[in-house]
Write a protein that holds these residues in place. Structure first.
Motif, mmCIF file in Angstrom:
data_model
loop_
_atom_site.group_PDB
_atom_site.id
_atom_site.type_symbol
_atom_site.label_atom_id
_atom_site.label_comp_id
_atom_site.label_asym_id
_atom_site.label_seq_id
_atom_site.Cartn_x
_atom_site.Cartn_y
_atom_site.Cartn_z
ATOM 1 N N TRP A 30 89.241 41.332 31.697
ATOM 2 C CA TRP A 30 87.972 42.036 31.865
ATOM 3 C C TRP A 30 86.819 41.287 31.230
ATOM 4 C CZ3 TRP A 30 91.678 45.776 29.496
ATOM 5 C CH2 TRP A 30 92.449 46.401 30.475
ATOM 6 N N SER A 31 87.139 40.365 30.301
ATOM 7 C CA SER A 31 86.062 39.642 29.625
ATOM 8 C C SER A 31 86.495 38.214 29.305
ATOM 9 C CB SER A 31 85.676 40.351 28.323
ATOM 10 O OG SER A 31 86.701 40.209 27.368
ATOM 11 N N GLY A 32 85.497 37.353 29.114
ATOM 12 C CA GLY A 32 85.763 35.983 28.716
ATOM 13 C C GLY A 32 86.422 35.922 27.353
ATOM 14 N N TYR A 33 86.055 36.850 26.474
ATOM 15 C CA TYR A 33 86.655 36.920 25.142
ATOM 16 C C TYR A 33 88.160 37.160 25.238
ATOM 17 C CZ TYR A 33 87.786 38.679 20.495
ATOM 18 O OH TYR A 33 88.371 38.888 19.275
ATOM 19 N N ASP A 34 88.557 38.149 26.054
ATOM 20 C CA ASP A 34 89.980 38.448 26.220
ATOM 21 C C ASP A 34 90.724 37.263 26.822
ATOM 22 O OD1 ASP A 34 89.551 40.955 25.188
ATOM 23 O OD2 ASP A 34 89.882 42.027 27.077
#
Length: 108
Positions: free
Chosen positions: A29-33
């Protein structure tokens, strides 16, 4: 696999090859994940390698050749492959993993 599951993503497949492995999971869902999960692969490989390398560094190799070969492959070779995998070039994990730095800067 563990990093993807802990972030709440469904793991679709685990593929193991002689020199590397690959985990297929639900799209992040995110670049961080995505970056955090990429670091998880290297961390898992180092979790196998570091105790073996430490053992050999402290006690040396055994008198059993088969065990020495296993320790060398799982220890030293895995450590080298884990570090190589962090080179920031596709298709290696490093191409995604290093995106964690700007993501962490954004969060602060």
């Amino acid at each position: 696999m563990i990093a993807a599951q802990r972030k709440g993503y469904e793991v679709l497949a685990i593929e193991l090859y002689p020199i590397h492995g690959f985990v297929r999971f639900q799209a992040p869902w995110s670049g961080y994940d995505e970056a955090l999960i990429a670091w998880g692969g290297g961390a898992a490989q180092e979790a196998v390698a570091l105790p073996l390398v430490t053992f050999v560094s402290i006690f040396g190799f055994t008198r059993f050749d088969a065990l020495n070969v296993t320790v060398a492959i799982l220890g030293y070779y895995s450590l080298i492959v884990a570090l190589f995998n962090l080179i920031p070039v596709r298709p290696l994990d490093g191409a995604t993993a290093w995106h964690l730095v700007p993501e962490l800067i954004k969060r602060n």
